[in-house]
Design a protein around this motif. Structure first.
Motif, PDB file in Angstrom:
ATOM      1  N   ASN A  30       0.738  -1.086   0.022  1.00 28.30           N
ATOM      2  CA  ASN A  30       0.049  -0.015   0.041  1.00 28.30           C
ATOM      3  C   ASN A  30       0.814   1.280   0.022  1.00 28.30           C
ATOM      4  O   ASN A  30       0.414   2.268  -0.426  1.00 28.30           O
ATOM      5  CB  ASN A  30      -1.046  -0.064   1.272  1.00 28.30           C
ATOM      6  CG  ASN A  30      -2.252  -0.963   0.821  1.00 28.30           C
ATOM      7  OD1 ASN A  30      -3.029  -0.260   0.321  1.00 28.30           O
ATOM      8  ND2 ASN A  30      -2.088  -2.101   1.135  1.00 28.30           N
ATOM      9  N   SER A  66     -10.526   0.866  -0.918  1.00 25.35           N
ATOM     10  CA  SER A  66      -9.350   0.134  -0.138  1.00 25.35           C
ATOM     11  C   SER A  66      -8.091   0.982  -0.101  1.00 25.35           C
ATOM     12  O   SER A  66      -7.528   0.818   0.688  1.00 25.35           O
ATOM     13  CB  SER A  66      -9.328  -1.237  -1.045  1.00 25.35           C
ATOM     14  OG  SER A  66      -9.078  -0.733  -2.253  1.00 25.35           O
ATOM     15  N   ARG A  69      -8.332   2.896   2.879  1.00 25.86           N
ATOM     16  CA  ARG A  69      -8.183   2.249   4.235  1.00 25.86           C
ATOM     17  C   ARG A  69      -6.829   1.479   4.295  1.00 25.86           C
ATOM     18  O   ARG A  69      -6.312   0.597   5.145  1.00 25.86           O
ATOM     19  CB  ARG A  69      -9.294   1.035   4.542  1.00 25.86           C
ATOM     20  CG  ARG A  69     -10.576   1.617   4.378  1.00 25.86           C
ATOM     21  CD  ARG A  69     -11.409   0.421   4.672  1.00 25.86           C
ATOM     22  NE  ARG A  69     -11.495  -0.509   3.836  1.00 25.86           N
ATOM     23  CZ  ARG A  69     -12.192  -0.782   2.683  1.00 25.86           C
ATOM     24  NH1 ARG A  69     -12.939   0.195   2.268  1.00 25.86           N
ATOM     25  NH2 ARG A  69     -12.056  -1.674   1.853  1.00 25.86           N
ATOM     26  N   GLU A  71      -5.977  -0.853   2.220  1.00 24.03           N
ATOM     27  CA  GLU A  71      -6.117  -2.242   2.176  1.00 24.03           C
ATOM     28  C   GLU A  71      -6.300  -2.796   0.649  1.00 24.03           C
ATOM     29  O   GLU A  71      -6.639  -3.688   0.351  1.00 24.03           O
ATOM     30  CB  GLU A  71      -7.390  -2.515   2.902  1.00 24.03           C
ATOM     31  CG  GLU A  71      -7.155  -2.279   4.261  1.00 24.03           C
ATOM     32  CD  GLU A  71      -8.577  -2.295   5.122  1.00 24.03           C
ATOM     33  OE1 GLU A  71      -8.689  -1.988   6.577  1.00 24.03           O
ATOM     34  OE2 GLU A  71      -9.529  -2.513   4.506  1.00 24.03           O
ATOM     35  N   GLN A  72      -5.372  -1.865  -0.179  1.00 29.27           N
ATOM     36  CA  GLN A  72      -5.410  -2.093  -1.718  1.00 29.27           C
ATOM     37  C   GLN A  72      -4.789  -3.711  -1.743  1.00 29.27           C
ATOM     38  O   GLN A  72      -3.651  -3.991  -1.305  1.00 29.27           O
ATOM     39  CB  GLN A  72      -4.907  -1.271  -2.465  1.00 29.27           C
ATOM     40  CG  GLN A  72      -5.596  -0.028  -2.709  1.00 29.27           C
ATOM     41  CD  GLN A  72      -4.821   1.116  -3.339  1.00 29.27           C
ATOM     42  OE1 GLN A  72      -3.894   1.676  -2.500  1.00 29.27           O
ATOM     43  NE2 GLN A  72      -5.225   1.306  -4.446  1.00 29.27           N
ATOM     44  N   SER A  76      -5.881  -2.714  -8.383  1.00 31.37           N
ATOM     45  CA  SER A  76      -6.647  -2.005  -7.583  1.00 31.37           C
ATOM     46  C   SER A  76      -7.259  -0.892  -8.749  1.00 31.37           C
ATOM     47  O   SER A  76      -6.537  -0.508  -9.575  1.00 31.37           O
ATOM     48  CB  SER A  76      -6.168  -1.239  -6.414  1.00 31.37           C
ATOM     49  OG  SER A  76      -7.289  -0.417  -5.651  1.00 31.37           O
ATOM     50  N   LYS A 220     -13.886 -11.053  -0.733  1.00 26.41           N
ATOM     51  CA  LYS A 220     -14.337  -9.613  -0.596  1.00 26.41           C
ATOM     52  C   LYS A 220     -15.518  -9.556  -0.212  1.00 26.41           C
ATOM     53  O   LYS A 220     -15.982  -9.023   0.865  1.00 26.41           O
ATOM     54  CB  LYS A 220     -14.082  -8.965  -1.964  1.00 26.41           C
ATOM     55  CG  LYS A 220     -14.522  -7.425  -1.963  1.00 26.41           C
ATOM     56  CD  LYS A 220     -14.382  -6.544  -3.213  1.00 26.41           C
ATOM     57  CE  LYS A 220     -14.568  -5.261  -3.094  1.00 26.41           C
ATOM     58  NZ  LYS A 220     -14.810  -4.565  -4.388  1.00 26.41           N
ATOM     59  N   VAL A 228     -15.044  -4.969   7.321  1.00 25.96           N
ATOM     60  CA  VAL A 228     -14.800  -3.610   7.196  1.00 25.96           C
ATOM     61  C   VAL A 228     -16.094  -2.856   7.460  1.00 25.96           C
ATOM     62  O   VAL A 228     -15.722  -1.769   8.022  1.00 25.96           O
ATOM     63  CB  VAL A 228     -14.284  -3.574   5.592  1.00 25.96           C
ATOM     64  CG1 VAL A 228     -14.454  -1.817   5.418  1.00 25.96           C
ATOM     65  CG2 VAL A 228     -12.974  -3.806   5.522  1.00 25.96           C
ATOM     66  N   SER A 244      -7.594   2.793   8.190  1.00 28.89           N
ATOM     67  CA  SER A 244      -7.546   1.332   8.200  1.00 28.89           C
ATOM     68  C   SER A 244      -8.315   0.710   9.261  1.00 28.89           C
ATOM     69  O   SER A 244      -8.528   1.188  10.269  1.00 28.89           O
ATOM     70  CB  SER A 244      -5.958   1.120   8.188  1.00 28.89           C
ATOM     71  OG  SER A 244      -5.568   0.806   9.337  1.00 28.89           O
TER      72      SER A 244
END
Length: 329
Positions: A30, A66, A69, A71-72, A76, A220, A228, A244
């Protein structure tokens, strides 16, 4: 890591050359995405300044989803917006051009356009500070599912370029509204309640029955989003600026003992990030980083995944109890 690039093509080439070095480390991956997006944004701004001049006022270009956050995955798409301080026609025209250039540039370096048009090129996500505040209040006043979804998307925003306090100011608009309208929390809860059933009564994991991902589970939808969404709701309730999921859990545990139970879910989410990294080596498209082939898991890994999936529903039940109690600081 290289910082200065003279074209979107050179950024894309650098990205494709080095990104796989970070695929097993979510934090470093990230950080790499951030560097690529910052490089693209600086180049977009350079192109615009040559044509139109410097920005007319303070602003922030921010990422959401993402990316917001941290969190990729390896692949992406785009989720971003702009807020600018000056409420004028000149500023509107300037940042509209910047938003268009940013969206185009990110696409050229390998971040596909967002199908839902959550991008700075969309006027919905590119506004002055005054207009952004009006929009947030309208979304909170509105009872529609779409407005709540937009609020959730925005709440994950994180500044990449420009003036970060503008984002903090906008989030305070949400917190101030919530102080006098606590029923908004239940509307958030209603919006995230529908969790796909992923484990059967006999302990079997429900997988995709046909198609490209036959025998796989969509991490996901069945795992990441339940965690999430639930943790985001608690973060909104407590007025946190962390973006995050792991940071939000840590902060929640710090501020109130009623959240100590979340440490278990933090461990689950950390495991989820590691499971997703297993999918990167063969990923060719955006969806490839979400589908986990259950047949390739060991018995221990299958047990772990089942526990994570079941706990996603337990986490939602925990959050609902917290809201029902009105457990505010």
């Amino acid at each position: 890591m290289q910082d200065d690039f003279d074209s979107y093509h050179s950024i894309k080439k650098y990205k494709e050359t080095y990104i796989h070095q970070y695929e097993l480390d979510t934090q470093k991956l990230n950080e790499f995405h951030d560097q690529m997006m910052k490089s693209a944004s600086k180049l977009a701004l350079f192109h615009l300044e040559k044509e139109t001049g410097r920005p007319p006022c303070d602003y922030s270009w921010f990422v959401m989803g993402s990316g917001g956050r941290n969190e990729q995955g390896l692949i992406s798409d785009q989720d971003h917006g702009i807020v600018y301080k000056e409420d004028s026609e000149h500023a509107l025209n300037y940042f509209k051009k910047l938003g268009d250039e940013l969206s185009k540039g990110l696409n050229e370096i390998g971040y596909p356009f967002c199908e839902g048009k959550v991008m700075s090129s969309n006027p919905l996500w590119c506004k002055s500070l005054t207009e952004w505040k009006k929009q947030l209040i309208n979304w909170m006043d509105d009872k529609s599912w779409e407005s709540i979804r937009y609020l959730q998307i925005f709440y994950d925003s994180r500044s990449i370029l420009g003036d970060n306090p503008l984002i903090t100011d906008l989030k305070c608009t949400i917190f101030d509204y919530l102080n006098n309208n606590k029923e908004l929390l239940q509307r958030f809860m209603d919006n995230i309640q529908h969790i796909k059933n992923s484990v059967g009564p006999l302990g079997q994991i429900y997988v995709e029955p046909i198609g490209q991902y036959e025998g796989c589970i969509d991490l996901k939808k069945t795992a990441f989003l339940p965690y999430v969404n639930a943790i985001r709701l608690l973060a909104i309730k407590e007025g946190l600026n962390e973006t995050s999921t792991l940071q939000r859990i840590n902060k929640l545990c710090e501020i109130n003992s009623c959240y100590n139970e979340l440490s278990h879910y933090r461990d689950n989410f950390d495991k989820l990030l590691k499971y997703r990294s297993l999918l990167y080596s063969n990923a060719e498209a955006y969806d490839d980083v979400h589908y986990l082939n259950v047949k390739k898991l060991t018995k221990q890994e299958k047990r772990e995944i089942k526990d994570i999936l079941r706990d996603g529903k337990k986490l939602h039940q925990f959050v609902q109890r917290i809201i029902d109690k009105g457990c505010f600081r």
